[in-house]
Write an enzyme that holds these catalytic residues in place. Sequence first.
Site, PDB file in Angstrom:
ATOM      1  N   ARG A  52       0.165  -6.060 -17.764  1.00 35.79           N
ATOM      2  CA  ARG A  52       1.295  -5.374 -16.893  1.00 35.79           C
ATOM      3  C   ARG A  52       1.520  -3.736 -17.318  1.00 35.79           C
ATOM      4  NH1 ARG A  52       6.002  -6.014 -19.054  1.00 35.79           N
ATOM      5  NH2 ARG A  52       5.889  -8.338 -19.653  1.00 35.79           N
ATOM      6  N   TYR A 104      11.390   6.055   7.668  1.00 44.21           N
ATOM      7  CA  TYR A 104      10.948   4.831   7.638  1.00 44.21           C
ATOM      8  C   TYR A 104      12.169   3.867   7.427  1.00 44.21           C
ATOM      9  CZ  TYR A 104       8.780   0.538   6.065  1.00 44.21           C
ATOM     10  OH  TYR A 104       8.325  -0.854   5.746  1.00 44.21           O
ATOM     11  N   ASP A 176       8.232  11.445   0.769  1.00 41.31           N
ATOM     12  CA  ASP A 176       7.670  10.164   1.166  1.00 41.31           C
ATOM     13  C   ASP A 176       6.488  10.944   2.010  1.00 41.31           C
ATOM     14  OD1 ASP A 176       6.381   7.841   2.673  1.00 41.31           O
ATOM     15  OD2 ASP A 176       8.260   7.240   2.997  1.00 41.31           O
ATOM     16  N   LYS A 201      -1.144   2.532   3.713  1.00 42.96           N
ATOM     17  CA  LYS A 201      -1.347   2.983   4.851  1.00 42.96           C
ATOM     18  C   LYS A 201      -2.387   3.949   4.862  1.00 42.96           C
ATOM     19  CE  LYS A 201       2.434   0.998   5.926  1.00 42.96           C
ATOM     20  NZ  LYS A 201       3.787   1.771   5.899  1.00 42.96           N
TER      21      LYS A 201
HETATM   22  C1  LIG Z   1       4.997   1.424   5.131  1.00 43.82           C
HETATM   23  C2  LIG Z   1       5.897   2.791   4.708  1.00 43.82           C
HETATM   24  C3  LIG Z   1       6.637   2.436   3.722  1.00 43.82           C
HETATM   25  C4  LIG Z   1       6.702   1.161   2.969  1.00 43.82           C
HETATM   26  O1  LIG Z   1       5.700   0.724   2.291  1.00 43.82           O
HETATM   27  P1  LIG Z   1       5.134  -0.971   2.121  1.00 43.82           P
HETATM   28  O2  LIG Z   1       3.954  -0.673   1.274  1.00 43.82           O
HETATM   29  O3  LIG Z   1       5.171  -1.423   3.323  1.00 43.82           O
HETATM   30  O4  LIG Z   1       6.163  -1.384   0.967  1.00 43.82           O
HETATM   31  C5  LIG Z   1       7.478   3.504   3.245  1.00 43.82           C
HETATM   32  N1  LIG Z   1       7.656   4.644   3.887  1.00 43.82           N
HETATM   33  C6  LIG Z   1       6.583   5.034   5.017  1.00 43.82           C
HETATM   34  C7  LIG Z   1       6.698   6.156   5.571  1.00 43.82           C
HETATM   35  C8  LIG Z   1       5.846   3.908   5.510  1.00 43.82           C
HETATM   36  O5  LIG Z   1       5.044   3.889   6.642  1.00 43.82           O
END
Ligand SMILES: *Cc1c(COP(=O)(O)O)cnc(C)c1O
Length: 380
Positions: A52, A104, A176, A201
């Site tokens: 962890r 998002y 982000d 992604k």
């Molecule tokens: C998918 C996404 C998230 C969240 O991520 P997860 O891996 O699904 O928890 C946050 N911000 C953006 C822009 C995203 O496309």
Amino acid sequence: MSENKTSLSTLLIHQNGPENSYGAVSQPIILSTTFERDQNGGFPEGRDIYARASNPNRQALEGKLAALENGKSAACFSSGQAATMSIFHALGHGSHVILPDDIYYGTKVLIDNLYQSWGLTCTSVDMTDLAEIEKAIKNETKLIWMETPSNPQLKITDIEGVVQIARKKGILTACDNTWATPYFTSPFDFGVDLIMHSTTKYLSGHSDILGGCIIASENTPEGVFQKVRDFQTLGGAVPSSFDTWLLNRSLATFFVRMPVHASNAVKLAEFFEHHAAIEKVYYPGLATDPGHVIAKKQMKNGFGGMLSVLIKGDEVNTLKVASKLKIFKHATSLGGVESLVDHRRTAEGTHSVSPPNLLRISVGIESIEDLIEDFKQALV
Ligand SMILES: *Cc1c(COP(=O)(O)O)cnc(C)c1O
């Protein structure tokens, strides 16, 4: 190709961590949750203690992710949402956060559903207008959260402009960078404090890993990143060895995948721009896009692989187009090698503010001729 990028793309391909002491060219996966102490009951320099707290695959991955964003340190999480939570957690009780109005969906829902009882409040503003951000600042404002291009309307935020406003007031900034990726935007170049990624992604690129990360720069307040690290290791929001190994494997092809996403997206956006069945195209690479000038200033190597369109007609017709597509899969998420379309209003549910005729498109790396042909037959 700049010198910096050449060395980075090489770094992402090779395995040089302690887990490779056997000389394996492909990184071995270390599944052990615990590690042996030395004769004195301590640990040799760099040795992990317990999975962890740390794991060799995770450590190697964090090194590569930090390098990719030209940062100092990275912390990997079990999902993008867990990574986002680590920042909200670090702000403390009673904080106020400024968010973009196009964002998002899950980021906003996190605050509404999980943090309201903590006294965390937020104001959503149109971040394309810096004056709106200044107006939204309160005494308790601790963080300005950016997402550029935004989801799903690809609004472009002037990162440098936001950082200047925040710095005057001692407010943290986070970006982000999931959609832009470090291939197209380097938020640290503009003075952002923290970068967040859903590694699910583009960094994963194959729609088979769930993960997230937070990256800090030399200038990130030390105490803030320590809280992020605590959320990761004490809170236990860590990715599995297998997921970190798989993500490390994906990064090897990052610099090969990203230019294809971008060049396919430009061609598809241009095709839509001249198609009679399309009401509007959202893509910052188009000269007519309201975000184009700022996007040109702060993005590099192109404008990314995401775009959205408004299909002429109603929601029923839009869903029909989505179902007629043969190569594009009608599925949520983005950033994989395969092309996807997503009807955001359906995906986001009852509180969605997305237009009923909007389709979000994650442009994959298939042959662009095939992708254009697919929309040609679906739009008739
Ligand atoms: C998918 C996404 C998230 C969240 O991520 P997860 O891996 O699904 O928890 C946050 N911000 C953006 C822009 C995203 O496309």
